[in-house]
Design a protein around this motif. Structure first.
Motif, mmCIF file in Angstrom:
data_model
loop_
_atom_site.group_PDB
_atom_site.id
_atom_site.type_symbol
_atom_site.label_atom_id
_atom_site.label_comp_id
_atom_site.label_asym_id
_atom_site.label_seq_id
_atom_site.Cartn_x
_atom_site.Cartn_y
_atom_site.Cartn_z
ATOM 1 N N ASN A 201 1.030 -1.268 0.062
ATOM 2 C CA ASN A 201 -0.196 -0.041 -0.125
ATOM 3 C C ASN A 201 0.981 1.327 -0.068
ATOM 4 O O ASN A 201 0.357 2.264 -0.690
ATOM 5 N N LEU A 202 2.062 1.153 0.553
ATOM 6 C CA LEU A 202 2.983 2.360 0.599
ATOM 7 C C LEU A 202 3.376 2.570 -1.014
ATOM 8 O O LEU A 202 3.426 3.708 -1.239
ATOM 9 N N HIS A 213 8.960 4.490 -10.280
ATOM 10 C CA HIS A 213 10.320 3.794 -10.199
ATOM 11 C C HIS A 213 10.026 3.279 -8.801
ATOM 12 O O HIS A 213 10.634 2.159 -8.212
ATOM 13 N N GLN A 214 10.144 4.165 -7.808
ATOM 14 C CA GLN A 214 10.225 3.957 -6.357
ATOM 15 C C GLN A 214 9.028 3.017 -5.966
ATOM 16 O O GLN A 214 9.140 2.065 -5.099
ATOM 17 N N ALA A 215 7.935 3.151 -6.514
ATOM 18 C CA ALA A 215 6.805 2.433 -6.160
ATOM 19 C C ALA A 215 7.062 1.041 -6.581
ATOM 20 O O ALA A 215 6.757 0.045 -6.070
ATOM 21 N N ASN A 241 -0.816 -4.516 -8.745
ATOM 22 C CA ASN A 241 -0.174 -3.163 -8.567
ATOM 23 C C ASN A 241 0.938 -2.832 -9.203
ATOM 24 O O ASN A 241 1.155 -1.827 -9.741
ATOM 25 N N LEU A 242 1.934 -4.032 -9.314
ATOM 26 C CA LEU A 242 3.225 -3.748 -10.117
ATOM 27 C C LEU A 242 2.783 -3.464 -11.216
ATOM 28 O O LEU A 242 3.756 -2.767 -12.116
ATOM 29 N N GLY A 243 1.959 -4.504 -12.110
ATOM 30 C CA GLY A 243 1.463 -4.133 -13.435
ATOM 31 C C GLY A 243 1.084 -2.907 -13.860
ATOM 32 O O GLY A 243 1.384 -2.175 -14.765
ATOM 33 N N ASP A 244 0.237 -2.193 -12.799
ATOM 34 C CA ASP A 244 -0.266 -0.745 -12.943
ATOM 35 C C ASP A 244 0.832 0.174 -12.947
ATOM 36 O O ASP A 244 0.954 1.041 -13.918
ATOM 37 N N ALA A 245 1.952 -0.076 -12.237
ATOM 38 C CA ALA A 245 3.109 0.924 -12.102
ATOM 39 C C ALA A 245 4.037 0.988 -13.373
ATOM 40 O O ALA A 245 4.410 1.828 -13.897
ATOM 41 N N TYR A 246 4.236 -0.411 -13.920
ATOM 42 C CA TYR A 246 4.885 -0.478 -15.047
ATOM 43 C C TYR A 246 4.039 0.034 -16.249
ATOM 44 O O TYR A 246 4.697 0.660 -17.356
ATOM 45 N N LEU A 247 2.666 -0.380 -16.312
ATOM 46 C CA LEU A 247 1.950 0.478 -17.361
ATOM 47 C C LEU A 247 1.930 1.784 -17.477
ATOM 48 O O LEU A 247 2.343 2.741 -18.330
ATOM 49 N N ALA A 248 2.064 2.466 -16.217
ATOM 50 C CA ALA A 248 2.063 4.231 -16.117
ATOM 51 C C ALA A 248 3.739 4.611 -16.464
ATOM 52 O O ALA A 248 3.668 5.743 -16.877
ATOM 53 N N ALA A 249 4.507 3.381 -16.155
ATOM 54 C CA ALA A 249 5.770 4.011 -16.660
ATOM 55 C C ALA A 249 6.312 3.684 -18.153
ATOM 56 O O ALA A 249 7.327 3.700 -18.577
#
Length: 368
Positions: A201-202, A213-215, A241-249
């Protein structure tokens, strides 16, 4: 870096991820996470008019004809199980009715732990209806009970659930402070499950602040702890969540990898919620690079599962995503058809906010 738009309906965080039956011995209470918001979250599609905004205390002490029903503690447990089933089927208002009745009995018998579990359920139902004030009240009561009873695990999960709520409200400073406290408590008592949840969640809060990238680093740390405890549901959620972050990046390859692993884990564990969420992520990823055939194949699976579950809310999400894809392809007649089907389901669910939003999308298509 600007975040790529992804389809609505994705949860934003872990919400009450541990089964109430496992935590408190209340019998078989099947609980799955929400939010979320996820990455999504909690997606979340809220109906602010489905229930009156009444304080929980007022609802709890409403006049009751005790001559008509005198539930025992077993009856309260049964009501809680029914409430969980109602929540899973998308009947948030019925969930609240069952939860409040169970809560009154737990108050009468002085079972604080059961009260805490019930407040968790009520909070999720309030959030589903867009009643964020009532949801926050329920979660703060749940946290107070956990602190009074020195229930550190309860504190960790209550703080994480409040983090989810703050994320949904867009209160990022409050979310960061709350999840940091949850992580501190988890580490102080060496609660591995709580540490994995809090790190995940952090990561959500960090991603919402735009530091993808920190996420990603935080999610990878969270996965280490979630795998240690064998928490397949939590692992699938963090992978989503990790997939969401990669997608946003804009990291397409790793996006597909993270969602793909989440999909496999969720399928093995019959975790329908994370399975659907992984499909949503893959649909977003594939369509973002023009792989529409694969996106439609996955969306067909999503609709079949939603119908199997008899979950109209999930069917609605599938119809809306179909409409969005056809709209992207310039096939406006087919997009219009799917928007109309989604609107009908919104009316069936008495979700006026969702209905108005979909009508607005349909109106824009009709003007083309």
């Amino acid at each position: 870096m600007k975040q790529k738009r992804i389809f609505p309906g994705l949860p934003i965080a872990d919400f009450n991820p541990v089964s109430a039956s496992r935590r408190y011995g209340l019998g078989t209470v099947s609980t799955r996470r929400w939010l979320i918001f996820s990455g999504a979250v909690l997606t979340f599609c809220l109906n602010c008019g489905a229930a009156e905004a009444v304080d929980i205390t007022q609802q709890l002490h409403r006049p009751v004809n005790r001559s008509q029903w005198r539930e025992s503690r077993d009856d309260a447990d049964s009501l809680l199980r029914v409430g969980e089933q109602q929540y899973s089927s998308g009947s948030a208002q019925k969930t609240i009715d069952s939860g409040l009745r169970a809560l009154e009995i737990y108050h009468d018998v002085g079972d604080f732990k059961a009260q805490g579990v019930t407040y968790d359920l009520l909070a999720r139902a309030y959030i589903q209806l867009g009643l964020l004030k009532e949801a926050e009240d329920a979660l703060r009561r749940r946290l107070a009970i956990a602190r009074d009873t020195q229930d550190f695990q309860g504190q960790i999960f209550a703080l994480n659930n409040l983090t989810t709520l703050f994320l949904q409200k867009g209160e990022l400073t409050a979310a960061l402070k709350t999840v940091t406290e949850a992580l501190t408590v988890a580490r102080s008592v060496k609660n591995i499950a709580g540490e994995g949840l809090s790190l995940s969640n952090l990561g959500l809060v960090t991603a919402r602040l735009g530091n993808y990238h920190q996420a990603i680093k935080l999610y990878e740390q969270a996965l280490y702890f979630r795998r240690q405890t064998g928490d397949a549901v939590g692992e699938a959620n963090t992978l989503n969540n990790l997939g969401d972050a990669y997608l946003a990046a804009n990291n397409y390859q790793d996006t597909i990898g993270a969602y793909g692993v989440a999909l496999r884990i969720a399928k093995i564990g019959s975790d329908r919620l994370n399975y659907l969420r992984a499909i949503d992520g893959l649909v977003s990823a594939h369509s973002s690079v023009g792989r529409y055939e694969r996106a439609f194949d996955l969306l067909e699976q999503r609709l079949a599962i939603a119908k199997e579950l008899k979950n109209l809310g999930e069917e609605l999400k599938a119809f809306e995503t179909y409409a969005q894809l056809y709209e992207q392809l310039g096939n406006f007649p087919t997009a219009r058809n799917f928007y109309e089907r989604a609107i009908l389901l919104a009316r069936t669910l008495e979700d006026s906010k969702q209905e108005l939003r979909l009508i607005d999308r349909l109106t824009k298509i009709l003007k083309r």
